[in-house]
Write an enzyme that holds these catalytic residues in place. Structure first.
Site, mmCIF file in Angstrom:
data_model
loop_
_atom_site.group_PDB
_atom_site.id
_atom_site.type_symbol
_atom_site.label_atom_id
_atom_site.label_comp_id
_atom_site.label_asym_id
_atom_site.label_seq_id
_atom_site.Cartn_x
_atom_site.Cartn_y
_atom_site.Cartn_z
ATOM 1 N N SER A 103 23.748 -45.161 -30.931
ATOM 2 C CA SER A 103 23.265 -43.991 -30.263
ATOM 3 C C SER A 103 21.690 -44.221 -30.291
ATOM 4 O O SER A 103 21.713 -43.779 -31.954
ATOM 5 C CB SER A 103 23.811 -42.914 -30.548
ATOM 6 O OG SER A 103 22.973 -41.785 -29.973
ATOM 7 N N HIS A 155 24.092 -46.503 -26.242
ATOM 8 C CA HIS A 155 24.509 -45.216 -25.951
ATOM 9 C C HIS A 155 23.181 -44.476 -25.892
ATOM 10 O O HIS A 155 22.439 -44.000 -27.044
ATOM 11 C CB HIS A 155 25.404 -44.509 -26.907
ATOM 12 C CG HIS A 155 26.045 -43.481 -26.982
ATOM 13 N ND1 HIS A 155 27.125 -43.162 -26.174
ATOM 14 C CD2 HIS A 155 25.618 -42.152 -27.343
ATOM 15 C CE1 HIS A 155 27.475 -41.845 -25.809
ATOM 16 N NE2 HIS A 155 26.464 -41.300 -26.686
ATOM 17 N N ASP A 159 21.910 -40.509 -25.304
ATOM 18 C CA ASP A 159 22.407 -38.876 -25.229
ATOM 19 C C ASP A 159 21.297 -38.212 -24.472
ATOM 20 O O ASP A 159 20.229 -38.082 -24.775
ATOM 21 C CB ASP A 159 22.581 -38.632 -26.718
ATOM 22 C CG ASP A 159 23.820 -39.287 -27.359
ATOM 23 O OD1 ASP A 159 24.791 -38.946 -26.865
ATOM 24 O OD2 ASP A 159 23.398 -39.764 -28.363
ATOM 25 N N MET A 203 20.297 -34.410 -23.163
ATOM 26 C CA MET A 203 20.648 -33.184 -23.422
ATOM 27 C C MET A 203 19.389 -32.232 -22.742
ATOM 28 O O MET A 203 18.312 -32.535 -22.626
ATOM 29 C CB MET A 203 20.401 -32.779 -24.947
ATOM 30 C CG MET A 203 21.535 -33.748 -25.493
ATOM 31 S SD MET A 203 21.263 -33.389 -27.571
ATOM 32 C CE MET A 203 22.171 -34.690 -28.158
ATOM 33 N N HIS A 220 25.414 -40.580 -21.746
ATOM 34 C CA HIS A 220 26.068 -39.482 -22.141
ATOM 35 C C HIS A 220 25.470 -38.304 -21.830
ATOM 36 O O HIS A 220 24.541 -37.949 -22.370
ATOM 37 C CB HIS A 220 26.556 -39.563 -23.551
ATOM 38 C CG HIS A 220 27.213 -38.452 -24.066
ATOM 39 N ND1 HIS A 220 27.343 -38.184 -25.554
ATOM 40 C CD2 HIS A 220 27.744 -37.186 -23.373
ATOM 41 C CE1 HIS A 220 28.241 -37.165 -25.730
ATOM 42 N NE2 HIS A 220 28.324 -36.516 -24.548
ATOM 43 N N MET A 260 24.928 -34.531 -21.316
ATOM 44 C CA MET A 260 25.082 -33.235 -21.889
ATOM 45 C C MET A 260 24.074 -32.321 -21.203
ATOM 46 O O MET A 260 23.264 -31.590 -21.713
ATOM 47 C CB MET A 260 24.956 -33.176 -23.410
ATOM 48 C CG MET A 260 25.958 -33.935 -24.266
ATOM 49 S SD MET A 260 25.421 -34.407 -25.846
ATOM 50 C CE MET A 260 24.628 -35.997 -25.234
ATOM 51 N N MET A 274 34.522 -36.163 -28.343
ATOM 52 C CA MET A 274 33.479 -35.831 -29.226
ATOM 53 C C MET A 274 34.216 -35.437 -30.423
ATOM 54 O O MET A 274 35.099 -34.612 -30.375
ATOM 55 C CB MET A 274 32.603 -34.512 -28.690
ATOM 56 C CG MET A 274 31.922 -34.704 -27.569
ATOM 57 S SD MET A 274 30.754 -36.194 -27.784
ATOM 58 C CE MET A 274 29.860 -35.525 -29.210
ATOM 59 N N GLY A 317 24.992 -32.125 -29.655
ATOM 60 C CA GLY A 317 23.731 -31.721 -29.730
ATOM 61 C C GLY A 317 22.736 -32.512 -30.629
ATOM 62 O O GLY A 317 21.587 -32.615 -30.355
ATOM 63 N N PHE A 318 23.513 -32.853 -31.758
ATOM 64 C CA PHE A 318 22.607 -33.755 -32.643
ATOM 65 C C PHE A 318 23.482 -34.906 -33.632
ATOM 66 O O PHE A 318 24.640 -34.854 -33.404
ATOM 67 C CB PHE A 318 22.329 -32.446 -34.005
ATOM 68 C CG PHE A 318 21.713 -31.444 -33.555
ATOM 69 C CD1 PHE A 318 20.285 -31.371 -33.262
ATOM 70 C CD2 PHE A 318 22.558 -30.246 -32.974
ATOM 71 C CE1 PHE A 318 19.676 -30.056 -32.641
ATOM 72 C CE2 PHE A 318 21.906 -29.137 -32.462
ATOM 73 C CZ PHE A 318 20.479 -29.020 -32.456
ATOM 74 N N GLY A 366 23.942 -37.138 -36.936
ATOM 75 C CA GLY A 366 24.153 -36.917 -38.333
ATOM 76 C C GLY A 366 24.876 -35.886 -38.691
ATOM 77 O O GLY A 366 25.082 -35.317 -40.001
ATOM 78 N N ASP A 418 32.714 -40.144 -30.372
ATOM 79 C CA ASP A 418 31.552 -40.101 -30.605
ATOM 80 C C ASP A 418 31.199 -38.861 -31.518
ATOM 81 O O ASP A 418 31.590 -37.641 -31.494
ATOM 82 C CB ASP A 418 30.837 -39.613 -29.077
ATOM 83 C CG ASP A 418 29.368 -39.348 -29.395
ATOM 84 O OD1 ASP A 418 28.485 -39.828 -30.235
ATOM 85 O OD2 ASP A 418 28.516 -39.354 -28.194
ATOM 86 N N SER A 462 23.693 -42.305 -36.554
ATOM 87 C CA SER A 462 23.001 -42.392 -38.055
ATOM 88 C C SER A 462 23.685 -43.451 -38.831
ATOM 89 O O SER A 462 22.838 -44.066 -39.771
ATOM 90 C CB SER A 462 23.119 -40.984 -38.724
ATOM 91 O OG SER A 462 24.546 -40.496 -38.470
HETATM 92 C C1 DX5 Z 1 25.631 -35.761 -30.152
HETATM 93 C C2 DX5 Z 1 25.806 -37.244 -29.691
HETATM 94 C C3 DX5 Z 1 26.267 -38.409 -30.544
HETATM 95 C C4 DX5 Z 1 25.063 -38.525 -31.620
HETATM 96 C C5 DX5 Z 1 26.065 -39.350 -32.723
HETATM 97 O O1 DX5 Z 1 25.585 -34.962 -29.368
HETATM 98 O O2 DX5 Z 1 26.709 -37.273 -28.556
HETATM 99 O O3 DX5 Z 1 26.238 -39.621 -29.610
HETATM 100 O O4 DX5 Z 1 23.950 -39.243 -31.460
HETATM 101 O O5 DX5 Z 1 25.494 -39.422 -33.930
HETATM 102 P P1 DX5 Z 1 26.225 -39.854 -35.383
HETATM 103 O O6 DX5 Z 1 26.717 -40.994 -34.994
HETATM 104 O O7 DX5 Z 1 24.999 -39.706 -36.418
HETATM 105 O O8 DX5 Z 1 27.010 -38.655 -35.400
HETATM 106 ZN ZN ZN Z 2 26.843 -38.953 -27.273
#
Ligand code: DX5
Ligand code: ZN
Length: 224
Positions: free
Chosen positions: A7, A32, A34, A36, A65, A67, A136, A141-142, A144, A174, A197
């Site tokens: 990602s 990937h 993301d 948002m 993806h 969101m 999920m 949202g984030f 890490g 994910d 991450s």
């Molecule tokens: C979170 C995203 C993920 C995110 C995953 O909302 O959908 O794709 O980038 O990051 P890690 O692998 O660090 O949890």
């Molecule tokens: Zn994602």
């Protein structure tokens, strides 16, 4: 075979092209992205404009993806920008079945995404129509965040649902996936691992990706 989808949310955007090339060479299967909107999730990221640049940086399929609320308004734009896979959350669109068809008509693979608190029942009626289900394992949202352990049981129940409905859908996971839990998530039924991450947050993303793959494949052996 286990596939890895790094990602770019965790990438260094000063040198995004280079980072994407690195993971492509190291054996990533997808990139990937993301997306948002600051409404459906408490963060704002990128739109079709960035997907266009990702498209120029890689031959790998772009796994988008979404969101965002009312994703149906943006499917055409993401497809034109070069997305190959587009997934939506059922909470964000009134007519999920129509939105899935729209993704297909735009020439992309269609996916549905389940938040940690969203029951499998939300996708029961459409699971046979989608190319993949994204589970999920953190609240979106984030990057890490910490992997939510109950996701393993949900993965197994998702596989049961897919089997029961004779669905061709692949299972993608994910959030919080890394070398420490990759074997477990694969043994529970995940086929595509998103990693933010764990790959781009590492000192050496290429090595990190290979470590993750090795760990994931040991989970495949547990299954076999
Ligand atoms: C979170 C995203 C993920 C995110 C995953 O909302 O959908 O794709 O980038 O990051 P890690 O692998 O660090 O949890
Ligand atoms: Zn994602």
């Amino acid at each position: 075979m286990v596939e890895i989808a790094p990602s770019i949310l965790s990438a260094d955007f000063r040198r995004l092209g280079e980072q994407i090339a690195t993971v492509e060479r190291a054996g990533a299967s997808y990139i990937h992205v993301d997306v948002m909107d600051g409404h459906f999730v408490p963060n704002l990221t990128v739109g079709p404009f960035v997907v266009e640049w990702v498209r120029k940086a890689t031959k790998l399929p772009i796994d988008t993806h979404l969101m965002i609320e009312n994703p149906e308004n943006f499917i055409g734009a993401f497809a034109r920008a070069g997305a190959n896979m587009i997934s939506v959350h059922p909470e964000t669109t009134y007519h999920l079945d129509r939105t899935i068809n729209q993704i297909r008509q735009a020439g992309c693979q269609a996916g549905v995404v389940l938040n940690p608190a969203t029951p499998l029942a939300m996708i029961e009626e459409v699971v046979a129509e989608v190319d993949y289900v994204l589970l999920m394992s953190v609240n979106p949202g984030f990057s890490g965040q910490k992997f939510i352990p109950s996701s393993l049981d949900k993965l197994r129940r998702l596989r049961d649902l897919i089997r029961m409905k004779f669905s061709p859908a692949r299972v993608e996971i994910d959030g919080g996936v890394g070398p420490d839990n990759a074997a477990e998530v694969v043994a529970a039924g995940a086929e595509i691992l998103v990693a933010g991450s764990a790959v781009f947050g590492a000192e050496n993303p290429a090595e990190a990706l290979k470590d993750l793959r090795r760990a994931a494949e040991s989970g495949g052996r547990v299954l076999a």
